[in-house]
Design a protein around this motif. Structure first.
Motif, PDB file in Angstrom:
ATOM      1  N   ARG A 224     -34.295  31.919 -14.375  1.00  0.00           N
ATOM      2  CA  ARG A 224     -34.035  32.887 -13.317  1.00  0.00           C
ATOM      3  C   ARG A 224     -32.548  32.916 -12.985  1.00  0.00           C
ATOM      4  NH1 ARG A 224     -35.844  32.754  -7.299  1.00  0.00           N
ATOM      5  NH2 ARG A 224     -37.843  32.031  -8.061  1.00  0.00           N
ATOM      6  N   GLU A 225     -31.944  31.726 -12.924  1.00  0.00           N
ATOM      7  CA  GLU A 225     -30.534  31.655 -12.553  1.00  0.00           C
ATOM      8  C   GLU A 225     -29.671  32.482 -13.502  1.00  0.00           C
ATOM      9  OE1 GLU A 225     -32.585  29.093 -12.440  1.00  0.00           O
ATOM     10  OE2 GLU A 225     -32.341  28.132 -10.485  1.00  0.00           O
TER      11      GLU A 225
ATOM     12  N   MET B  61     -19.542  31.132 -12.661  1.00  0.00           N
ATOM     13  CA  MET B  61     -20.477  31.564 -11.628  1.00  0.00           C
ATOM     14  C   MET B  61     -21.880  30.998 -11.868  1.00  0.00           C
ATOM     15  SD  MET B  61     -20.803  35.137  -9.811  1.00  0.00           S
ATOM     16  CE  MET B  61     -21.738  36.357 -10.683  1.00  0.00           C
ATOM     17  N   ALA B  62     -22.065  30.255 -12.967  1.00  0.00           N
ATOM     18  CA  ALA B  62     -23.408  29.751 -13.263  1.00  0.00           C
ATOM     19  C   ALA B  62     -23.963  28.963 -12.089  1.00  0.00           C
ATOM     20  CB  ALA B  62     -23.376  28.881 -14.512  1.00  0.00           C
ATOM     21  N   THR B  63     -25.227  29.230 -11.764  1.00  0.00           N
ATOM     22  CA  THR B  63     -25.868  28.587 -10.633  1.00  0.00           C
ATOM     23  C   THR B  63     -26.685  27.420 -11.156  1.00  0.00           C
ATOM     24  OG1 THR B  63     -26.132  30.820  -9.846  1.00  0.00           O
ATOM     25  CG2 THR B  63     -27.294  29.119  -8.628  1.00  0.00           C
ATOM     26  N   PRO B  64     -26.651  26.267 -10.486  1.00  0.00           N
ATOM     27  CA  PRO B  64     -27.481  25.156 -10.950  1.00  0.00           C
ATOM     28  C   PRO B  64     -28.956  25.518 -10.834  1.00  0.00           C
ATOM     29  CG  PRO B  64     -26.542  24.681  -8.788  1.00  0.00           C
ATOM     30  CD  PRO B  64     -25.911  25.944  -9.272  1.00  0.00           C
ATOM     31  N   ASN B  65     -29.748  25.069 -11.802  1.00  0.00           N
ATOM     32  CA  ASN B  65     -31.158  25.441 -11.810  1.00  0.00           C
ATOM     33  C   ASN B  65     -31.958  24.711 -10.743  1.00  0.00           C
ATOM     34  OD1 ASN B  65     -30.355  26.907 -13.954  1.00  0.00           O
ATOM     35  ND2 ASN B  65     -31.890  26.129 -15.368  1.00  0.00           N
ATOM     36  N   THR B  66     -32.706  25.488  -9.969  1.00  0.00           N
ATOM     37  CA  THR B  66     -33.651  24.920  -9.015  1.00  0.00           C
ATOM     38  C   THR B  66     -34.954  24.704  -9.785  1.00  0.00           C
ATOM     39  OG1 THR B  66     -32.615  26.298  -7.365  1.00  0.00           O
ATOM     40  CG2 THR B  66     -34.695  25.307  -6.759  1.00  0.00           C
TER      41      THR B  66
ATOM     42  N   PRO C  99     -36.659  23.485  -4.345  1.00  0.00           N
ATOM     43  CA  PRO C  99     -35.904  22.257  -4.553  1.00  0.00           C
ATOM     44  C   PRO C  99     -36.782  21.013  -4.618  1.00  0.00           C
ATOM     45  CG  PRO C  99     -35.587  23.089  -2.306  1.00  0.00           C
ATOM     46  CD  PRO C  99     -36.306  24.155  -3.077  1.00  0.00           C
TER      47      PRO C  99
ATOM     48  N   GLU D 298     -37.228  33.023  -2.385  1.00  0.00           N
ATOM     49  CA  GLU D 298     -38.408  32.406  -1.774  1.00  0.00           C
ATOM     50  C   GLU D 298     -38.268  32.372  -0.252  1.00  0.00           C
ATOM     51  OE1 GLU D 298     -37.198  31.444  -4.649  1.00  0.00           O
ATOM     52  OE2 GLU D 298     -38.894  31.154  -6.014  1.00  0.00           O
TER      53      GLU D 298
ATOM     54  N   LEU E 298     -42.829  29.509  -9.315  1.00  0.00           N
ATOM     55  CA  LEU E 298     -41.749  29.791  -8.374  1.00  0.00           C
ATOM     56  C   LEU E 298     -40.702  28.686  -8.488  1.00  0.00           C
ATOM     57  CD1 LEU E 298     -42.298  27.523  -5.985  1.00  0.00           C
ATOM     58  CD2 LEU E 298     -44.006  29.166  -5.267  1.00  0.00           C
ATOM     59  N   HIS E 299     -39.597  28.894  -7.809  1.00  0.00           N
ATOM     60  CA  HIS E 299     -38.543  27.890  -7.791  1.00  0.00           C
ATOM     61  C   HIS E 299     -38.457  27.266  -6.409  1.00  0.00           C
ATOM     62  CE1 HIS E 299     -36.463  28.634 -11.649  1.00  0.00           C
ATOM     63  NE2 HIS E 299     -37.109  29.775 -11.556  1.00  0.00           N
TER      64      HIS E 299
ATOM     65  N   ALA F 243     -33.171  16.738  -2.047  1.00  0.00           N
ATOM     66  CA  ALA F 243     -34.248  16.396  -2.988  1.00  0.00           C
ATOM     67  C   ALA F 243     -33.853  15.172  -3.815  1.00  0.00           C
ATOM     68  CB  ALA F 243     -34.543  17.584  -3.904  1.00  0.00           C
TER      69      ALA F 243
ATOM     70  N   LEU G 245     -38.583  24.513 -11.442  1.00  0.00           N
ATOM     71  CA  LEU G 245     -39.668  25.496 -11.557  1.00  0.00           C
ATOM     72  C   LEU G 245     -40.998  24.789 -11.304  1.00  0.00           C
ATOM     73  CD1 LEU G 245     -40.112  28.506 -12.496  1.00  0.00           C
ATOM     74  CD2 LEU G 245     -40.490  27.588 -14.781  1.00  0.00           C
TER      75      LEU G 245
ATOM     76  N   ASP H 250     -27.625  35.706 -12.403  1.00  0.00           N
ATOM     77  CA  ASP H 250     -26.172  35.701 -12.598  1.00  0.00           C
ATOM     78  C   ASP H 250     -25.710  36.935 -13.376  1.00  0.00           C
ATOM     79  OD1 ASP H 250     -25.853  33.433 -11.140  1.00  0.00           O
ATOM     80  OD2 ASP H 250     -25.571  32.064 -12.838  1.00  0.00           O
TER      81      ASP H 250
END
Lengths: 329, 95, 258
Positions: free
Chosen positions: A107-108, B1-6, B30, C42, B27-28, A316, B8, A112
């Motif tokens: 998804r990220e 700009m890459a976002t760290p993966n939350t 934390p 979410e 869904l994602h 977390a 799944l 992006d």
């Protein structure tokens, strides 16, 4: 939907691929569903990731024009319905991102790409909602057009996409009715309200027809998508179906379709006048009235939320560490 | 700009008592607590559930479709596991 | 032409009901402002769900206020055709959303109160209020859980989130006292068993909020000066802007049906 880890597209020799590809096509021809960890041609995977993620982006960006009226909805009943509808769109975006993720995209990375302006979303959401009547027209026409597009997708060859669409279609059944009810109330209201309704129809009609995509001769993806049963009707077929369904609804409202050339042919189909495809091209190229605003709003939400997501991830990790330490004691 | 993966999560919902939990999507989130809340907000807006399970997607081990033949076809020939394999005269009644 | 404000005969029960309705509407409205802009998709879902719960509570309460008042007012008249000075909500709920920490701390403070309040009101001698309470209590219990989990994560997350969460607690603390205040109008209803005495809820509220703050490594302020005024229509400057948006259509098109 299924775990991403299942989806490492493995490399095979070309000869092997040819055998697999023909087996794959016969499964499609037999109306079998393809599931996430099944072998699939990489072009099929790529096409689906592109289409499903664009669809997801459309749901998410689509929250903005309608969201623009949540705080100004004219009654509490309308406010609750609109908020629930915009929230549904967010939910649908999430179902769709999840479906895209079963193909091995995260998804990220999809989000992006959208924020970077590299991924497309439906052109319709680059038009502004100026009056309350726009909310009625969006529900009635934009959702109406979306449903025309989405119902055939419930039988799409890719299982997770088809399942997501079944859920989406079921939930969206109230969206179009909600919009039509708003229009009906306006058209039965004061002269000012009726004028507001007609003005909204005038502004949205042509952009809505463009939602079905370029005319069949010009569409670049249709052939393979049809072969793979991702697409079951052509753009023009769906557009015609939509117009035929919509014209009588407009007549019932007492509104005029803003197309002086529109006429009914012998088969009873309503034939539309020429669509300004240059406008469509411009909107797709980023030059619609709201492209910049929409992207800016999504980028802002993403940037403003970064510290929240980081905090949740940090917590977390801390908690996992504490639990491990406790277990070690 | 890459976002760290939350992470799944896979979501399973029991729609009514007496039914099994059924996979309904992902869904994602934390962590597990937030995943459960997100599952509630995303998948039970229309009263679809009475109970939710969330499982980290990475915890699922799945069979490989390429193994379909050896995994599942051997069961197909064991028709004696099914009641219709056996003949019981009609006069005996339902059994 | 704009639509004029209505007049309301604020008998104690009408006033009492409007106060709770206004709390729910204004907080629901604030949460709805997040829709499409939350830190993660979410959370868009979660914030909208809470907003819908609160707007639903407001509608039931306005409906009841209209019935008790017994004039021509309905839920929309109450929501759309009263000006700032006629609004009776707590100052806390009209605070702007600010960052996500402000929104969640505000939600924690309010939901911790509302959950206890509605639980108590389930025993009201007024059957309608008791029924509304039974439904609202479940909703607010969930809001409390959701807000608590977030406040804990923000407080005990990163340095930045901790600072933001502590800042939100410090900013909003002075608006919590109003939830527990009682005036003459309410005293009679409390004596009649229609309303409950909110001062009785304070110790448990403090214990809930302190517990969350401790988990979140946040400190509750020592300052015990509490802002008052919302219940009597003396609001902050923020409410007028909120109402100008909320009421835009009804004010601009007098008498129209939507």
């Amino acid at each position: 939907m299924y775990t991403q880890a299942l989806n490492s597209p493995e490399e095979g020799s070309l000869a092997e691929d040819a055998v697999r590809a023909s087996r794959f096509q016969s499964r499609i021809d037999a109306e079998e569903r393809i599931e996430p960890n099944d072998w699939m041609p990489s072009a099929y995977r790529k096409t689906l990731i592109r289409q499903i993620s664009q669809h997801a982006h459309s749901e998410i960006v689509g929250m903005l024009p309608e969201g623009n009226w949540i705080t100004r909805a004219p009654s509490l009943r309308r406010k609750a319905a609109l908020l629930a509808k915009v929230q549904d769109e967010c939910g649908h975006g999430l179902y769709l991102y999840a479906a895209a993720e079963t193909l091995g995209a995260s998804r990220e990375e999809l989000v992006d790409a959208m924020l970077a302006g590299k991924a497309k979303y439906s052109s319709i959401f680059n038009y502004p909602t100026l009056t309350w009547a726009d909310i009625g027209v969006i529900g009635w026409l934009v959702d109406g057009a979306a449903i025309m597009n989405q119902i055939p997708l419930c039988r799409c060859s890719y299982g997770p996409y088809a399942r997501a669409m079944i859920r989406v279609c079921k939930e969206e059944s109230f969206h179009q009715r909600q919009g039509y009810e708003i229009m009906l109330t306006l058209c039965r209201g004061t002269a000012e309200q009726k004028a507001m309704a007609q003005d909204a129809l005038n502004r949205w009609w042509w952009p809505v027809l463009m939602m079905f995509g370029p005319p069949d001769q010009a569409s670049q993806h249709s052939d393979t998508s049809t072969k793979w049963k991702i697409k079951r009707f052509s753009n023009d077929e769906l557009r015609q179906k939509f117009i035929d369904a919509t014209v009588p609804q407009a007549q019932y409202l007492g509104l005029t379709i803003p197309d002086p050339e529109m006429k009914q042919d012998e088969q009873g189909h309503w034939v539309h006048g020429p669509i300004d495809w240059n406008e469509f091209k411009q909107v797709l190229a980023g030059n619609g009235p709201c492209n910049r605003d929409r992207l800016a709003a999504r980028r802002k939400a993403h940037a403003d939320g970064a510290w929240v997501r980081e905090a949740a991830a940090a917590y977390a990790e801390k908690r996992a560490r504490r639990q491990m330490a406790q277990a070690a004691e | 700009m890459a976002t760290p993966n939350t992470p799944l999560w896979e979501v399973f919902i029991r729609s009514r008592n007496g039914l099994a939990h059924k996979h309904c999507g992902s869904l994602h989130a934390p962590d597990a607590t937030m995943a459960l809340q997100a599952a509630r907000d995303l998948y039970t807006r229309r009263g679809e559930g009475l109970s939710i399970w969330v499982v980290p997607s990475s915890a699922i081990t799945a069979s490989d479709p390429a193994d379909k033949g050896m995994m599942f076809e051997p069961a197909e020939s064991k028709i004696y596991r099914h009641p219709t394999f056996y003949e019981v005269p009609e006069e005996v009644g339902h059994m | 032409m704009t639509a004029p404000s209505i007049t309301v005969s604020e008998t104690p029960l009408v006033l009492y009901t409007l106060r709770r309705a206004d709390d729910a509407l204004i907080l629901g409205h604030r949460l709805s402002e997040w829709c499409g802009h939350a830190p993660m998709l979410e959370e868009d879902m979660a914030l909208s769900n809470m907003a819908l719960d609160l707007i639903g509570q407001a509608r039931e309460l306005y409906g009841y206020a209209a019935k008790v008042e017994g004039r021509d007012n309905d839920e929309d008249n109450f929501a759309y055709l009263r000006d700032v000075r006629q609004y009776r909500n707590l100052l806390l709920v009209e605070r702007p959303n600010g960052d996500f920490a402000h929104t969640m701390v505000r939600q924690l403070f309010y939901a911790a109160f509302a959950d206890l309040y509605w639980r108590g009101m389930m025993g009201s001698t007024d059957a309608t209020l008791a029924a509304i309470a039974a439904k609202s209590e479940k909703e607010c219990a969930y809001h409390l859980r959701h807000a608590s989990e977030w406040v804990i994560r923000l407080g005990d997350g990163t340095d930045e989130s901790h600072a933001r969460a502590q800042g939100a607690v410090d900013d909003l603390w002075a608006y919590t006292g109003e939830m527990f205040s009682v005036d003459e109008a309410e005293r009679g209803l409390i004596d009649a068993g229609i309303a409950i005495d909110p001062t009785m809820l304070l110790p448990e509220w403090l214990s809930i909020v302190s517990h969350v703050a401790r988990e979140a490594t946040l400190v509750l302020p020592e300052n015990d000066w509490m802002q008052q005024g919302g219940r009597d229509g003396r609001h902050s400057e923020h409410l007028g802007h909120l109402l100008s948006e909320l009421q835009h259509m009804q004010r601009s098109f007098p008498g129209a049906t939507w």
